[in-house]
Write an enzyme that holds these catalytic residues in place. Structure first.
Site, PDB file in Angstrom:
ATOM      1  CD  GLN A 119      -4.172  -0.238   9.696  1.00  0.00           C
ATOM      2  OE1 GLN A 119      -4.200   0.963   9.498  1.00  0.00           O
ATOM      3  NE2 GLN A 119      -4.335  -1.099   8.709  1.00  0.00           N
ATOM      4  CD  GLU A 166      -8.749   7.586   9.494  1.00  0.00           C
ATOM      5  OE1 GLU A 166      -8.285   6.599   8.879  1.00  0.00           O
ATOM      6  OE2 GLU A 166      -8.481   8.767   9.191  1.00  0.00           O
ATOM      7  NE  ARG A 204       0.987   3.142   7.739  1.00  0.00           N
ATOM      8  CZ  ARG A 204      -0.339   3.252   7.738  1.00  0.00           C
ATOM      9  NH1 ARG A 204      -0.910   4.376   8.161  1.00  0.00           N
ATOM     10  NH2 ARG A 204      -1.102   2.251   7.339  1.00  0.00           N
ATOM     11  CB  SER A 220      -9.034   4.044   6.181  1.00  0.00           C
ATOM     12  OG  SER A 220      -9.087   4.194   4.784  1.00  0.00           O
ATOM     13  CG  ASP A 242      -1.745   1.196   1.418  1.00  0.00           C
ATOM     14  OD1 ASP A 242      -1.783   2.031   0.493  1.00  0.00           O
ATOM     15  OD2 ASP A 242      -2.376   1.320   2.478  1.00  0.00           O
ATOM     16  CG  ASP A 275     -11.444   7.955   6.581  1.00  0.00           C
ATOM     17  OD1 ASP A 275     -11.061   6.900   6.039  1.00  0.00           O
ATOM     18  OD2 ASP A 275     -10.867   9.056   6.418  1.00  0.00           O
TER      19      ASP A 275
END
Length: 346
Positions: free
Chosen positions: A126, A260, A111, A263, A57, A247
């Site tokens: 996640q 959030e 990240r 997604s 991704d 979202d």
């Protein structure tokens, strides 16, 4: 540091050791509820994939993956995943799952380009999930039904947690509300996308914002960035709204802002894939392995997304910083500021 929120009078409701036990309870409870609601089977996920395959991704297209050469593979490079949005679709194909069946994974990512604050860390964990659907199910009704099921799983997890820890008070509203990003822009054109999210979440408590990635009518800019080759953010509904993704946002009572959690969306079919790649000027991706599999019809139609594990734990445990849930690296100034305000980072 400019985005760091330091809630006045904050004090953790659970100590560190109790927090660790509660984290395990949340994760076990939620993934069981999620698997039941969406008919998902756990699958083992990769930490890294080969570079240049199109499987990773690429988020907004500017974030750099952590990559490394493989000594015993002719120095071919691999990269740490950002998420498993595309890998999961290939996994569904290899498992030959029927419509209505899917998988969920424990996804761990790094990240390095994240802007570190209360909810963004270098380390991302996640529940990444993906489910096979039919062509007839590629519609808003399917999207909304799936969102409601996920939200019910969230609420059941919160209820169970608050029974175990009476110091925690449940706050998630009974129902989740749906809004289109186009409508939200029309209602509040003077606000930024983030300010719109804050406003609607404060008013309604839990919101699913539909249509993330495409340019909005008034500003000509997307509400937020999305890669062009997994979520479908261009398909138009009968009501004239664009997008089959979105979202899941809730109001965070500790940080007093929108928050959030997920997604997700119905994934691109070949038509949406070609259209969105052209819109972003990224047709060169069609030569990559993932995209070739798509165009050859070897990947199933599906719906999927990611749900932040540390974020969910942070929310349900009424924590002020994601660093109270996970062990990561933070600037020394942030650690000191948090310590001054009773926010203990692991």
């Amino acid at each position: 540091m400019s985005k760091l929120l330091l809630p006045s009078g904050y004090k953790p409701l659970l100590d560190e050791l109790t927090t660790e036990v509660a984290i395990r309870k949340i994760k076990e409870s939620f993934q069981a509820n999620l698997a039941f609601e969406l008919n998902l089977q756990r699958a083992t996920a990769p930490l890294f994939v080969l570079s240049g395959t199109g499987i990773n991704d690429d988020l907004n297209g500017v974030e750099r993956p952590v990559s490394f050469p493989i000594k015993d593979y002719g120095e071919v490079r691999a990269e740490i995943v950002h998420s498993l949005a595309k890998w999961k679709r290939m996994k569904l194909a290899s498992l030959r799952l029927a419509p209505g069946c899917g998988i969920y994974t424990d996804m761990n990512a790094i990240r390095p380009d994240e802007e570190l604050d209360n909810i963004h860390s270098l380390y991302v964990d996640q529940w990444d999930w993906e489910k096979v659907i039919t062509d007839e199910q590629r519609n808003l009704g399917m999207l909304k039904d799936t969102v409601r099921r996920i939200y019910y799983a969230l609420r059941r997890t919160e209820d169970a947690l608050c029974r175990d820890y009476p110091v925690l008070t449940p706050f998630l509203p009974e129902e989740i509300h749906f809004h289109f990003s186009e409508d939200l822009e029309a209602s509040y054109p003077e606000l930024t996308p983030k300010e719109r999210e804050d406003k609607v979440c404060q008013e309604e408590g839990a919101v699913f914002l539909i249509g993330i990635g495409g340019e909005l009518p008034l500003s000509g800019k997307p509400h937020d960035g999305r890669a062009p080759d997994y979520d479908d953010w261009t398909t138009e509904s009968s009501a004239g709204h664009h997008g089959l993704n979105g979202d899941l946002l809730v109001w965070n009572p500790v940080l007093k802002r929108s928050f959030e959690l997920s997604s997700m969306g119905i994934r691109v079919d070949c038509t949406a894939l070609l259209k969105q790649l052209k819109m972003r000027g990224q047709e060169a991706r069609l030569k990559l392995q993932f995209h070739q599999e798509m165009l050859a019809g070897r990947l199933p139609l599906c719906i999927g997304g990611g749900i932040g594990q540390s974020r969910l734990c942070m929310l349900l445990l009424h924590k002020a910083h994601i660093g109270e849930i996970q062990s990561s690296i933070w600037p020394a100034e942030m650690v000191a500021k948090c310590r001054e305000h009773n926010i203990p980072l692991l």
